[in-house]
Write a protein that holds these residues in place. Structure first.
Motif, PDB file in Angstrom:
ATOM      1  N   UNK A 133     -15.093   1.941  -6.176  1.00 33.19           N
ATOM      2  CA  UNK A 133     -13.794   1.268  -6.221  1.00 33.19           C
ATOM      3  C   UNK A 133     -12.687   2.186  -5.719  1.00 33.19           C
ATOM      4  N   UNK A 134     -12.680   3.434  -6.168  1.00 34.70           N
ATOM      5  CA  UNK A 134     -11.657   4.381  -5.705  1.00 34.70           C
ATOM      6  C   UNK A 134     -11.797   4.641  -4.217  1.00 34.70           C
ATOM      7  N   UNK A 135     -13.036   4.770  -3.744  1.00 37.01           N
ATOM      8  CA  UNK A 135     -13.251   5.015  -2.315  1.00 37.01           C
ATOM      9  C   UNK A 135     -12.810   3.812  -1.489  1.00 37.01           C
ATOM     10  N   UNK A 136     -13.065   2.612  -1.997  1.00 40.65           N
ATOM     11  CA  UNK A 136     -12.631   1.402  -1.301  1.00 40.65           C
ATOM     12  C   UNK A 136     -11.114   1.304  -1.232  1.00 40.65           C
ATOM     13  N   UNK A 137     -10.463   1.629  -2.345  1.00 42.64           N
ATOM     14  CA  UNK A 137      -8.995   1.613  -2.363  1.00 42.64           C
ATOM     15  C   UNK A 137      -8.426   2.666  -1.424  1.00 42.64           C
ATOM     16  N   UNK A 138      -9.046   3.848  -1.400  1.00 47.48           N
ATOM     17  CA  UNK A 138      -8.570   4.908  -0.509  1.00 47.48           C
ATOM     18  C   UNK A 138      -8.738   4.484   0.953  1.00 47.48           C
ATOM     19  N   UNK A 139      -9.861   3.852   1.268  1.00 48.64           N
ATOM     20  CA  UNK A 139     -10.083   3.370   2.633  1.00 48.64           C
ATOM     21  C   UNK A 139      -9.075   2.298   3.021  1.00 48.64           C
ATOM     22  N   UNK A 140      -8.779   1.390   2.096  1.00 44.46           N
ATOM     23  CA  UNK A 140      -7.798   0.332   2.366  1.00 44.46           C
ATOM     24  C   UNK A 140      -6.413   0.930   2.583  1.00 44.46           C
ATOM     25  N   UNK A 141      -6.040   1.871   1.736  1.00 43.57           N
ATOM     26  CA  UNK A 141      -4.737   2.517   1.870  1.00 43.57           C
ATOM     27  C   UNK A 141      -4.622   3.259   3.187  1.00 43.57           C
ATOM     28  N   UNK A 142      -5.693   3.940   3.577  1.00 43.61           N
ATOM     29  CA  UNK A 142      -5.687   4.660   4.850  1.00 43.61           C
ATOM     30  C   UNK A 142      -5.563   3.686   6.016  1.00 43.61           C
ATOM     31  N   UNK A 143      -6.283   2.575   5.957  1.00 49.40           N
ATOM     32  CA  UNK A 143      -6.191   1.566   7.010  1.00 49.40           C
ATOM     33  C   UNK A 143      -4.798   0.970   7.111  1.00 49.40           C
ATOM     34  N   UNK A 144      -4.179   0.695   5.964  1.00 46.22           N
ATOM     35  CA  UNK A 144      -2.807   0.165   5.967  1.00 46.22           C
ATOM     36  C   UNK A 144      -1.825   1.173   6.558  1.00 46.22           C
ATOM     37  N   UNK A 145      -2.030   2.448   6.248  1.00 42.00           N
ATOM     38  CA  UNK A 145      -1.142   3.482   6.777  1.00 42.00           C
ATOM     39  C   UNK A 145      -1.272   3.590   8.292  1.00 42.00           C
ATOM     40  N   UNK A 146      -2.497   3.544   8.796  1.00 42.99           N
ATOM     41  CA  UNK A 146      -2.715   3.619  10.246  1.00 42.99           C
ATOM     42  C   UNK A 146      -2.125   2.390  10.925  1.00 42.99           C
ATOM     43  N   UNK A 147      -2.310   1.216  10.332  1.00 44.49           N
ATOM     44  CA  UNK A 147      -1.763  -0.018  10.900  1.00 44.49           C
ATOM     45  C   UNK A 147      -0.232   0.028  10.927  1.00 44.49           C
ATOM     46  N   UNK A 148       0.375   0.532   9.856  1.00 45.33           N
ATOM     47  CA  UNK A 148       1.832   0.664   9.814  1.00 45.33           C
ATOM     48  C   UNK A 148       2.337   1.650  10.852  1.00 45.33           C
ATOM     49  N   UNK A 149       1.606   2.733  11.050  1.00 48.50           N
ATOM     50  CA  UNK A 149       1.980   3.725  12.060  1.00 48.50           C
ATOM     51  C   UNK A 149       1.931   3.103  13.451  1.00 48.50           C
ATOM     52  N   UNK A 150       0.870   2.359  13.746  1.00 48.04           N
ATOM     53  CA  UNK A 150       0.740   1.710  15.057  1.00 48.04           C
ATOM     54  C   UNK A 150       1.849   0.684  15.264  1.00 48.04           C
ATOM     55  N   UNK A 151       2.146  -0.096  14.225  1.00 47.32           N
ATOM     56  CA  UNK A 151       3.230  -1.081  14.331  1.00 47.32           C
ATOM     57  C   UNK A 151       4.564  -0.389  14.559  1.00 47.32           C
ATOM     58  N   UNK A 152       4.771   0.743  13.920  1.00 46.68           N
ATOM     59  CA  UNK A 152       6.000   1.506  14.114  1.00 46.68           C
ATOM     60  C   UNK A 152       6.130   2.006  15.540  1.00 46.68           C
ATOM     61  N   UNK A 153       5.023   2.453  16.116  1.00 43.69           N
ATOM     62  CA  UNK A 153       5.047   2.906  17.507  1.00 43.69           C
ATOM     63  C   UNK A 153       5.340   1.751  18.454  1.00 43.69           C
ATOM     64  N   UNK A 154       4.752   0.598  18.183  1.00 43.35           N
ATOM     65  CA  UNK A 154       5.007  -0.576  19.030  1.00 43.35           C
ATOM     66  C   UNK A 154       6.464  -0.987  18.936  1.00 43.35           C
ATOM     67  N   UNK A 155       7.030  -0.910  17.737  1.00 41.01           N
ATOM     68  CA  UNK A 155       8.433  -1.255  17.543  1.00 41.01           C
ATOM     69  C   UNK A 155       9.346  -0.315  18.300  1.00 41.01           C
ATOM     70  N   UNK A 156       9.027   0.983  18.297  1.00 41.24           N
ATOM     71  CA  UNK A 156       9.824   1.959  19.031  1.00 41.24           C
ATOM     72  C   UNK A 156       9.753   1.715  20.525  1.00 41.24           C
TER      73      UNK A 156
END
Length: 68
Positions: A23-46
């Motif tokens: 469960x902790x590993x799954x949550x960590x993976x989800x959080x990491x994926x959300x962070x990468x997705x947010x970073x990519x969206x931020x780059x696209x916005x810039x």
């Protein structure tokens, strides 16, 4: 002796799963994926903002004055 075989990695993965739990590993993976997705969206916005501003110099200043 210097390199690790696939069996070494399987044992390390099993120990990590036992220590942290799936469960902790799954949550960590989800959080990491959300962070990468947010970073990519931020780059696209810039890039989009830069493309808008490159087309008409000073257009951002005019748009800011219109909002007031």
């Amino acid at each position: 002796m210097g390199s690790l075989s696939i069996w070494h990695w399987v044992i390390v993965l099993a120990i990590v799963v036992v220590v942290f739990g799936t469960k902790k590993l799954g949550n960590a993976g989800k959080d990491l994926g959300d962070a990468v997705r947010g970073f990519k969206d931020g780059l696209k916005g810039d890039e989009a903002a830069k493309a808008r501003n490159d087309g008409a110099p000073g257009s951002a200043e005019v748009a800011d004055k219109d909002k007031r």
